[in-house]
Write a protein that holds these residues in place. Structure first.
Motif, PDB file in Angstrom:
ATOM      1  N   ASP A   1       0.865  -1.187   0.000  1.00 10.39           N
ATOM      2  CA  ASP A   1       0.000   0.000   0.000  1.00 10.39           C
ATOM      3  C   ASP A   1       0.899   1.233   0.000  1.00 10.39           C
ATOM      4  OD1 ASP A   1      -1.826   2.014   0.435  1.00 10.39           O
ATOM      5  OD2 ASP A   1      -3.027   0.846   1.834  1.00 10.39           O
ATOM      6  N   LEU A   2       1.144   1.778  -1.195  1.00 11.46           N
ATOM      7  CA  LEU A   2       2.093   2.877  -1.340  1.00 11.46           C
ATOM      8  C   LEU A   2       1.632   4.125  -0.590  1.00 11.46           C
ATOM      9  CD1 LEU A   2       4.741   3.765  -2.651  1.00 11.46           C
ATOM     10  CD2 LEU A   2       3.415   4.538  -4.632  1.00 11.46           C
ATOM     11  N   GLU A   3       0.340   4.395  -0.600  1.00 11.23           N
ATOM     12  CA  GLU A   3      -0.165   5.591   0.070  1.00 11.23           C
ATOM     13  C   GLU A   3       0.021   5.493   1.583  1.00 11.23           C
ATOM     14  OE1 GLU A   3      -1.177   8.430  -1.201  1.00 11.23           O
ATOM     15  OE2 GLU A   3      -0.582   7.563  -3.141  1.00 11.23           O
ATOM     16  N   LEU A   4      -0.217   4.317   2.131  1.00 11.96           N
ATOM     17  CA  LEU A   4      -0.029   4.127   3.569  1.00 11.96           C
ATOM     18  C   LEU A   4       1.442   4.315   3.936  1.00 11.96           C
ATOM     19  CD1 LEU A   4      -1.054   3.284   6.390  1.00 11.96           C
ATOM     20  CD2 LEU A   4      -0.672   0.898   5.706  1.00 11.96           C
ATOM     21  N   ILE A   5       2.345   3.709   3.130  1.00 11.16           N
ATOM     22  CA  ILE A   5       3.776   3.823   3.401  1.00 11.16           C
ATOM     23  C   ILE A   5       4.222   5.287   3.296  1.00 11.16           C
ATOM     24  CG2 ILE A   5       6.061   3.214   2.535  1.00 11.16           C
ATOM     25  CD1 ILE A   5       4.889   0.495   1.759  1.00 11.16           C
ATOM     26  N   ARG A   6       3.736   5.988   2.274  1.00  8.52           N
ATOM     27  CA  ARG A   6       4.120   7.388   2.104  1.00  8.52           C
ATOM     28  C   ARG A   6       3.676   8.234   3.292  1.00  8.52           C
ATOM     29  NH1 ARG A   6       1.779  11.873   0.170  1.00  8.52           N
ATOM     30  NH2 ARG A   6      -0.108  10.751  -0.396  1.00  8.52           N
ATOM     31  N   SER A   7       2.448   7.999   3.787  1.00  7.04           N
ATOM     32  CA  SER A   7       1.965   8.786   4.930  1.00  7.04           C
ATOM     33  C   SER A   7       2.799   8.505   6.176  1.00  7.04           C
ATOM     34  CB  SER A   7       0.493   8.475   5.191  1.00  7.04           C
ATOM     35  OG  SER A   7       0.310   7.120   5.569  1.00  7.04           O
ATOM     36  N   ARG A   8       3.177   7.249   6.381  1.00  9.02           N
ATOM     37  CA  ARG A   8       3.995   6.923   7.549  1.00  9.02           C
ATOM     38  C   ARG A   8       5.384   7.544   7.433  1.00  9.02           C
ATOM     39  NH1 ARG A   8       1.299   2.537  10.027  1.00  9.02           N
ATOM     40  NH2 ARG A   8      -0.854   3.238   9.984  1.00  9.02           N
ATOM     41  N   LEU A   9       5.962   7.512   6.227  1.00 11.19           N
ATOM     42  CA  LEU A   9       7.292   8.091   6.041  1.00 11.19           C
ATOM     43  C   LEU A   9       7.269   9.613   6.225  1.00 11.19           C
ATOM     44  CD1 LEU A   9       8.652   6.040   2.992  1.00 11.19           C
ATOM     45  CD2 LEU A   9       9.129   5.712   5.423  1.00 11.19           C
ATOM     46  N   GLU A  10       6.186  10.243   5.813  1.00  8.71           N
ATOM     47  CA  GLU A  10       6.094  11.691   5.979  1.00  8.71           C
ATOM     48  C   GLU A  10       6.044  12.072   7.453  1.00  8.71           C
ATOM     49  OE1 GLU A  10       2.698  12.739   3.711  1.00  8.71           O
ATOM     50  OE2 GLU A  10       3.810  12.927   1.818  1.00  8.71           O
ATOM     51  N   VAL A  11       5.381  11.241   8.251  1.00  7.01           N
ATOM     52  CA  VAL A  11       5.352  11.493   9.695  1.00  7.01           C
ATOM     53  C   VAL A  11       6.765  11.426  10.255  1.00  7.01           C
ATOM     54  CG1 VAL A  11       4.571  10.592  11.920  1.00  7.01           C
ATOM     55  CG2 VAL A  11       2.987  10.689   9.984  1.00  7.01           C
ATOM     56  N   LEU A  12       7.545  10.443   9.810  1.00  8.60           N
ATOM     57  CA  LEU A  12       8.915  10.298  10.293  1.00  8.60           C
ATOM     58  C   LEU A  12       9.794  11.466   9.822  1.00  8.60           C
ATOM     59  CD1 LEU A  12       9.332   6.451   9.674  1.00  8.60           C
ATOM     60  CD2 LEU A  12       9.012   7.596  11.873  1.00  8.60           C
ATOM     61  N   ARG A  13       9.583  11.909   8.588  1.00 10.26           N
ATOM     62  CA  ARG A  13      10.375  13.040   8.083  1.00 10.26           C
ATOM     63  C   ARG A  13      10.089  14.311   8.864  1.00 10.26           C
ATOM     64  NH1 ARG A  13      12.641  13.294   3.017  1.00 10.26           N
ATOM     65  NH2 ARG A  13      13.000  15.471   3.584  1.00 10.26           N
ATOM     66  N   ARG A  14       8.847  14.478   9.293  1.00 11.78           N
ATOM     67  CA  ARG A  14       8.514  15.658  10.084  1.00 11.78           C
ATOM     68  C   ARG A  14       9.207  15.639  11.441  1.00 11.78           C
ATOM     69  NH1 ARG A  14       3.312  15.113   7.583  1.00 11.78           N
ATOM     70  NH2 ARG A  14       2.530  13.870   9.323  1.00 11.78           N
ATOM     71  N   LEU A  15       9.625  14.447  11.874  1.00  9.74           N
ATOM     72  CA  LEU A  15      10.394  14.338  13.115  1.00  9.74           C
ATOM     73  C   LEU A  15      11.871  14.650  12.882  1.00  9.74           C
ATOM     74  CD1 LEU A  15       8.881  10.990  14.528  1.00  9.74           C
ATOM     75  CD2 LEU A  15       8.345  13.324  15.247  1.00  9.74           C
ATOM     76  N   ASP A  16      12.268  14.886  11.603  1.00  5.80           N
ATOM     77  CA  ASP A  16      13.648  15.131  11.195  1.00  5.80           C
ATOM     78  C   ASP A  16      14.449  13.839  11.125  1.00  5.80           C
ATOM     79  OD1 ASP A  16      15.547  16.803  10.195  1.00  5.80           O
ATOM     80  OD2 ASP A  16      16.402  17.324  12.154  1.00  5.80           O
ATOM     81  N   VAL A  17      13.734  12.689  11.046  1.00  9.33           N
ATOM     82  CA  VAL A  17      14.398  11.398  10.852  1.00  9.33           C
ATOM     83  C   VAL A  17      14.597  11.196   9.358  1.00  9.33           C
ATOM     84  CG1 VAL A  17      14.166   8.900  11.115  1.00  9.33           C
ATOM     85  CG2 VAL A  17      13.413  10.431  12.952  1.00  9.33           C
ATOM     86  N   ARG A  18      15.746  10.638   8.961  1.00 14.24           N
ATOM     87  CA  ARG A  18      16.061  10.430   7.553  1.00 14.24           C
ATOM     88  C   ARG A  18      15.627   9.025   7.129  1.00 14.24           C
ATOM     89  NH1 ARG A  18      22.039  11.010   7.152  1.00 14.24           N
ATOM     90  NH2 ARG A  18      21.721  11.380   4.921  1.00 14.24           N
ATOM     91  N   ILE A  19      15.307   8.893   5.811  1.00 11.51           N
ATOM     92  CA  ILE A  19      14.781   7.647   5.256  1.00 11.51           C
ATOM     93  C   ILE A  19      15.695   7.167   4.137  1.00 11.51           C
ATOM     94  CG2 ILE A  19      12.779   6.490   4.251  1.00 11.51           C
ATOM     95  CD1 ILE A  19      12.270   7.645   7.019  1.00 11.51           C
ATOM     96  N   ALA A  20      15.935   5.835   4.120  1.00 11.12           N
ATOM     97  CA  ALA A  20      16.761   5.236   3.064  1.00 11.12           C
ATOM     98  C   ALA A  20      16.002   4.085   2.420  1.00 11.12           C
ATOM     99  CB  ALA A  20      18.082   4.733   3.637  1.00 11.12           C
ATOM    100  N   ILE A  21      16.223   3.910   1.078  1.00  9.49           N
ATOM    101  CA  ILE A  21      15.690   2.759   0.354  1.00  9.49           C
ATOM    102  C   ILE A  21      16.811   1.735   0.253  1.00  9.49           C
ATOM    103  CG2 ILE A  21      14.713   1.909  -1.801  1.00  9.49           C
ATOM    104  CD1 ILE A  21      12.820   3.667  -0.358  1.00  9.49           C
ATOM    105  N   ASP A  22      16.606   0.564   0.892  1.00 11.83           N
ATOM    106  CA  ASP A  22      17.634  -0.480   0.924  1.00 11.83           C
ATOM    107  C   ASP A  22      17.454  -1.417  -0.269  1.00 11.83           C
ATOM    108  OD1 ASP A  22      19.764  -1.913   1.812  1.00 11.83           O
ATOM    109  OD2 ASP A  22      18.692  -2.944   3.426  1.00 11.83           O
ATOM    110  N   ASP A  23      18.560  -2.061  -0.674  1.00 11.48           N
ATOM    111  CA  ASP A  23      18.565  -3.047  -1.769  1.00 11.48           C
ATOM    112  C   ASP A  23      17.996  -2.462  -3.061  1.00 11.48           C
ATOM    113  OD1 ASP A  23      19.515  -4.869   0.093  1.00 11.48           O
ATOM    114  OD2 ASP A  23      17.520  -5.615   0.599  1.00 11.48           O
ATOM    115  N   PHE A  24      18.283  -1.202  -3.320  1.00  9.00           N
ATOM    116  CA  PHE A  24      17.709  -0.554  -4.497  1.00  9.00           C
ATOM    117  C   PHE A  24      18.243  -1.209  -5.768  1.00  9.00           C
ATOM    118  CE2 PHE A  24      17.120   2.665  -7.749  1.00  9.00           C
ATOM    119  CZ  PHE A  24      15.845   3.125  -7.470  1.00  9.00           C
ATOM    120  N   GLY A  25      17.319  -1.409  -6.729  1.00 12.48           N
ATOM    121  CA  GLY A  25      17.690  -2.006  -8.008  1.00 12.48           C
ATOM    122  C   GLY A  25      17.279  -3.451  -8.126  1.00 12.48           C
TER     123      GLY A  25
END
Length: 762
Positions: free
Chosen positions: A627-651
């Motif tokens: 569920d991309l929309e759910l994941i995006r909303s959760r990540l935005e909450v974390l970004r507002r906390l000033d926490v950084r996000i990484a995509i692992d195993d890209f490719g």
């Protein structure tokens, strides 16, 4: 009649005895009176004689004595008592003047007077004694008689009281019987009703006079008629027997009644069977409802786990005699949780009801369909071969997979179907598979077998469960047959799960840290936190040995929470006033999509004191397929906390530039499979260069994973890759050794890393 005659005879005898006693008493009194009168008369005569003789001369005395003697004789004085007086008078007659003879005559008269006086006194004493005796006898007699009269009066009063009480009791009983809500009837041996209370109208809808004269069998349910007839024959005299029957009401309803049957054929006032019945229809129906609810699922109306287990047990017992195969088909809905979360629980319930109807429609007439709990359904098939049961499982998977319209939108819910047959392993070819999730029911592992080699219900259910999770691993909507080889694998999985849960409780887990190197300067820029399990018997285990089990069993959530808190606590110790060191923590999909994950991150940062900008949370590229929309909303909450996000195993997945543009991502980690061949494979080098360039165009930092030699590091630096991570610099190390790596001045070289690790270990 006999009682009345005895009573009259007793009264007559009482009168006669009383009269006899009175006559006898008067007789005694008369006899005493008569005897006393004669003596007193004699005493008077003699007294006058004595007085006369003492005052006259001799001749005159003779005359007086001669006159007195006949009177004394006639008065009853005995002749021998008069002899002395006669002799004295005879002697005096011969010499009337003789003073001596006159004195003798006077003495004889005086002696007679004294004799009569004594006799009179004796008679008086006797009379007194007789009076006293009569008085005592009469008193005692009257006392005894009076006591008997009082006793009889009391007995009569008691009898009258008892009769009155009995009469009152009979009246009350008659009133109670007449007004009771229970139906009281008197039956003949052929069940003809000879008496019925007025309550017949309220119980069976018939008036008492309409019920009287007809047989009770006419309103008894035909199935219960033999029971009533048997009770009438077997119930002994004065014995009672409980009765439960079904009666047909006048309006056609079938009533359930219960009561007692008493044999009073020998009772002259009844001469029949007394049958007392009360209507218990509501209670019986309520008991039936409670029993149904206890054995059926309230939402779908299917059998529940308890009833299914009971029927499966009986099927296996019958199989011993018939040798028919017994199969269990277990269906678990795929992604049902998404329906509840996206459309609500009401929509989820509607889906469950629809699935239940489809399973019931596909299953055979004699098959038992059950909802075991949640989104898990089961079908019990008897007498079918393994191939027939497998075909049924395929039809069930197809039927469940059809779209369902819920709340105006179309929902597709597939099912993973597992099949277990009593005949042993299926005919299907075994395939490599991961260990299935163990059965959460405690009796699935330990239930005893009924006989050596015989399957129990718990065994067959467990086998179907193992097959169902094998189907899940093969993909959504798949069907799998149980094979005995899976059993040992399932037990190993169960043991691993149990050990892992204990490891969380007993602090057997540890965090190791692998450095992330700034390729431009060669210094340590941060660490990735990697969990290890210090197993008590197997030693230090890497994540590949237990993370898949944690993900399948749901333990990944508490495990990830623990790693997050430990990593933040350790990273807080890395920070200095002049240097910021990042810490990377892998986040599982179950963690990210859980409701409280954001609060957990905030709590970990607050408790450790780590600045939010130093925390880098890594999510795998495969998560983006959910569920991309759910994941995006959760990540935005974390970004507002000033926490950084990484995509692992890209490719390695299906990510695209569009995904990266829509998500709040800061870092892209290039998978090791691309880095391995950047120096000897132009295709991999081109792909890796494209990923780095794409990341730079989106202002995303890149970290290359799996750098193992200097050539790869040089190539990555030349391609403007920002960071590198791999065995070239260091393997994951414990916290003390990680601090030693941070203490290295200048660029970290492989030799420096070995020295630092040695120092940290020391």
């Amino acid at each position: 009649m006999r009682t009345s005659f005895r009573e009259r005879a007793r009264k007559s005898l009482t009168v006669v005895v009383t009269l006899l006693l009175v006559v006898s008493e008067f007789g005694f009194l008369h006899a005493v009176y008569s005897r006393g009168q004669g003596v007193r008369e004699q005493e008077r005569v003699v007294g006058r004689l004595v007085s006369a003789v003492s005052e006259v001369d001799g001749p005159r005395s003779v005359t007086l004595v001669d006159e007195a003697l006949p009177r004394l004789a006639s008065a009853g004085v005995a002749a021998d008592e008069l002899v002395p007086l006669r002799d004295a008078v005879t002697s005096l007659r011969a010499a009337p003047t003789d003073a001596q003879r006159l004195t003798a005559t006077r003495s004889a008269a005086a002696r007679l007077d004294r004799l009569l006086t004594d006799r009179s006194r004796t008679i008086d004493v006797q009379a007194d004694l007789i009076w006293v005796a009569l008085l005592v006898v009469v008193s005692l007699g009257w006392t005894v008689w009076f006591r008997r009269l009082v006793g009889r009066h009391r007995e009569l009063q008691r009898q009258i009281t008892e009769q009155q009480a009995a009469a009152a009791g009979e009246q009350r009983l008659a009133a109670l019987v007449h007004n009771t809500s229970d139906l009281v009837t008197v039956l003949r041996s052929d069940t003809t009703v000879t008496y019925a209370t007025a309550s017949a109208q309220g119980v069976v809808g018939l008036r008492a006079e309409d019920l009287t004269g007809r047989t009770l069998l006419s309103i008894v349910a035909p199935e219960d008629a033999p029971l009533l007839a048997r009770l009438l024959v077997t119930t002994a005299p004065d014995d009672d027997h409980p009765v439960r029957l079904r009666l047909r009401h006048a309006d056609g309803r079938l009533l359930h009644v219960e009561g007692n049957l008493v044999n009073l054929l020998a009772h002259e006032a009844i001469e029949g069977y007394v049958l007392t019945l009360r209507d218990v229809t509501e209670r019986v129906e309520l008991e039936g409802q409670i029993s149904y609810q206890a054995l059926h699922d309230p939402l779908t109306g299917l059998s529940n786990r308890r009833l299914f287990h009971d029927r499966l047990t009986h099927s296996l017992q019958r199989r011993r005699a018939t040798d028919d195969e017994v199969a269990v088909v277990l269906c678990d809905l795929d992604d049902f949780k998404d329906v509840n979360e996206s459309a609500g629980h009401d929509a989820g319930d509607e889906v469950l009801v629809t699935v239940a109807e489809r399973i019931r429609a596909v299953a055979g007439v004699g098959d038992t369909v059950a909802r075991l709990g949640g989104d898990e359904f089961a079908v019990l098939v008897e007498g079918a071969s393994a191939d027939e049961a497998a075909a049924l499982a395929e039809r069930l998977a197809d039927a469940i997979g059809e779209p369902i319209v819920v709340a105006g939108r179309q929902v597709v819910v597939g099912a993973s179907v597992g099949l277990a047959v009593t005949g042993g392993a299926s005919a299907g070819r075994p395939e490599p598979r991961r260990a299935p999730r163990p059965d959460p029911r405690p009796d699935a592992r330990t239930a005893p077998r009924t006989d050596a080699g015989e399957l129990t219900a718990a065994d067959l259910l467990r086998n179907a469960d193992v097959a169902m999770y094998l189907a899940k691993e093969r993909g959504k909507g798949c069907v799998a047959l149980y094979e005995p080889a899976l059993h040992e694998q399932a037990l190993q999985e169960l043991q691993l799960r149990s050990d892992l849960a204990r490891a969380l409780e007993e602090d057997q887990l540890v965090v190791h840290f692998q450095p992330t190197i700034d390729l431009a300067t060669g210094v340590v820029a941060g660490f990735e936190a990697l969990v290890r399990w210090q197993h008590p018997t197997r030693g230090l285990l890497g994540p590949v040995h237990f993370i898949p089990t944690a993900e399948r069993t749901g333990l990944i959530v508490p495990l990830g929470r623990w790693v997050l808190r430990e990593a933040c606590r350790a990273a807080a110790t890395f920070q200095t006033p002049t240097r910021r060191v990042t810490i990377s923590v892998n986040v599982a999909a179950a963690q990210l999509t859980s409701e409280g994950f954001g609060d957990e991150v905030v709590a970990a940062l607050r408790d450790s004191g780590l600045p939010p900008s130093c925390l880098l949370l890594e999510i795998t590229e495969s998560m983006l397929l959910g569920d991309l929309e759910l994941i995006r909303s959760r990540l935005e909450v974390l970004r507002r906390l000033d926490v950084r996000i990484a995509i692992d195993d890209f490719g390695t997945g299906f990510s695209s530039l569009a995904y990266l543009r829509r998500l709040p991502v800061d870092v892209v980690k290039v998978d090791k499979s691309f880095v391995d061949h950047v120096t000897d494979d132009d295709h991999d080098a081109s792909l890796t260069r494209s990923i780095i360039a794409m990341s730079q165009s989106l202002n995303l930092a890149t970290i290359a994973e799996g750098v193992e030699h200097l050539g790869q590091a040089e190539w990555l630096r030349a391609t403007s890759c920002r960071f590198g991570q791999g065995f070239l610099w260091s393997r994951p190390v414990p916290l003390d050794q990680a601090r030693a790596l941070l203490a290295v001045a200048g660029p970290l070289r492989p030799a420096d890393a070995r020295d630092a690790v040695a120092v940290g270990a020391a």
